[in-house]
Every structure is written in C-alpha cells, then in structure tokens.
Motif scaffolding. Structure first.
Motif, mmCIF file in Angstrom:
data_model
loop_
_atom_site.group_PDB
_atom_site.id
_atom_site.type_symbol
_atom_site.label_atom_id
_atom_site.label_comp_id
_atom_site.label_asym_id
_atom_site.label_seq_id
_atom_site.Cartn_x
_atom_site.Cartn_y
_atom_site.Cartn_z
ATOM 1 N N VAL A 1 0.884 -1.117 0.154
ATOM 2 C CA VAL A 1 0.181 0.069 0.093
ATOM 3 C C VAL A 1 0.936 1.267 0.193
ATOM 4 O O VAL A 1 1.659 1.378 0.958
ATOM 5 N N GLU A 2 0.669 2.181 -0.835
ATOM 6 C CA GLU A 2 1.303 3.332 -1.231
ATOM 7 C C GLU A 2 0.890 4.480 -0.190
ATOM 8 O O GLU A 2 -0.211 4.381 0.377
ATOM 9 N N GLY A 3 1.858 5.278 0.212
ATOM 10 C CA GLY A 3 1.407 6.484 1.035
ATOM 11 C C GLY A 3 0.006 7.328 0.638
ATOM 12 O O GLY A 3 0.166 7.596 -0.578
ATOM 13 N N GLU B 1 -2.705 5.880 0.212
ATOM 14 C CA GLU B 1 -3.588 5.035 -0.505
ATOM 15 C C GLU B 1 -4.331 4.213 0.517
ATOM 16 O O GLU B 1 -3.760 3.625 1.595
ATOM 17 N N SER B 2 -5.732 3.663 0.295
ATOM 18 C CA SER B 2 -6.308 2.580 1.216
ATOM 19 C C SER B 2 -5.866 1.384 0.891
ATOM 20 O O SER B 2 -5.611 0.915 -0.578
ATOM 21 N N PRO B 3 -5.893 0.464 1.563
ATOM 22 C CA PRO B 3 -5.916 -0.951 1.366
ATOM 23 C C PRO B 3 -6.558 -1.619 0.101
ATOM 24 O O PRO B 3 -5.961 -2.365 -0.813
ATOM 25 N N GLY B 4 -8.005 -1.175 0.090
ATOM 26 C CA GLY B 4 -8.738 -1.591 -0.987
ATOM 27 C C GLY B 4 -8.146 -1.003 -2.274
ATOM 28 O O GLY B 4 -8.270 -1.648 -3.401
ATOM 29 N N ALA B 5 -7.804 0.136 -2.473
ATOM 30 C CA ALA B 5 -7.429 0.912 -3.735
ATOM 31 C C ALA B 5 -5.918 0.047 -4.091
ATOM 32 O O ALA B 5 -5.733 -0.019 -5.201
ATOM 33 N N ALA B 6 -5.088 -0.099 -3.116
ATOM 34 C CA ALA B 6 -4.011 -0.816 -3.258
ATOM 35 C C ALA B 6 -4.150 -2.057 -4.068
ATOM 36 O O ALA B 6 -3.541 -2.447 -4.961
ATOM 37 N N ALA B 7 -4.971 -2.896 -3.502
ATOM 38 C CA ALA B 7 -5.275 -4.419 -4.050
ATOM 39 C C ALA B 7 -5.752 -4.247 -5.245
ATOM 40 O O ALA B 7 -5.358 -4.865 -6.229
#
Length: 78
Positions: free
Chosen positions: A32-34, A36-42
């Motif tokens: 997960v980037e700075g 960013e939400s975990p969902g968006a990262a996935a």
C-alpha cells in the motif's frame, strides 16, 4: 502495509501469482502506497500484475502484526 485479493473460480480453485522477485507463490496484491487505502492498493496491484480491472469485494480477513515482532506492522485484505 500490504493488501491482496482472493480470486476463486467456479471449481473452487484459488488464483496465486509467482512474483519474479520472490521464491514463493502468493495471492495477488502488494504494498500500500502513502495516502492509499488497502482496497485501492489491492485493485491497483491486480491491475499492474495481471492486467485485470476488478471490483473490490467484501473484506474477508485482516491480519495485523504487532510492532516489535517484525520491522513493520502489517494489514492484509484477502
């Protein structure tokens, strides 16, 4: 922090990826980037790794590693 997605087909088979930079198979996902939400990262990682644009499903698992046990605490969405 990392995030991943679980894909299961109609036969119950689970999709795993074999990253070129690791020596083991794992669920699609990544760091997960700075900001960013975990969902968006996935979703982003699956797009980058597999070229798939998929909607985010329901949260199945949260895995937390307490500070001190490992260098960084971790959350994982499967």
């Amino acid at each position: 922090m990392g995030a991943g997605l679980l894909f299961v087909d109609e036969l119950g088979r689970v999709l795993l990826v074999e990253p070129t930079y690791k020596d083991h198979w794992e669920l699609p996902g990544g760091v997960v980037e700075g900001g960013e939400s975990p969902g968006a990262a996935a979703v982003r990682e699956v797009r980058e790794e597999l070229g798939l644009d998929v909607p985010l499903g329901q949260l199945l698992v949260v895995d937390w590693v307490p500070p001190g046990l490992y260098p960084d605490a971790g959350l994982r969405r499967w």
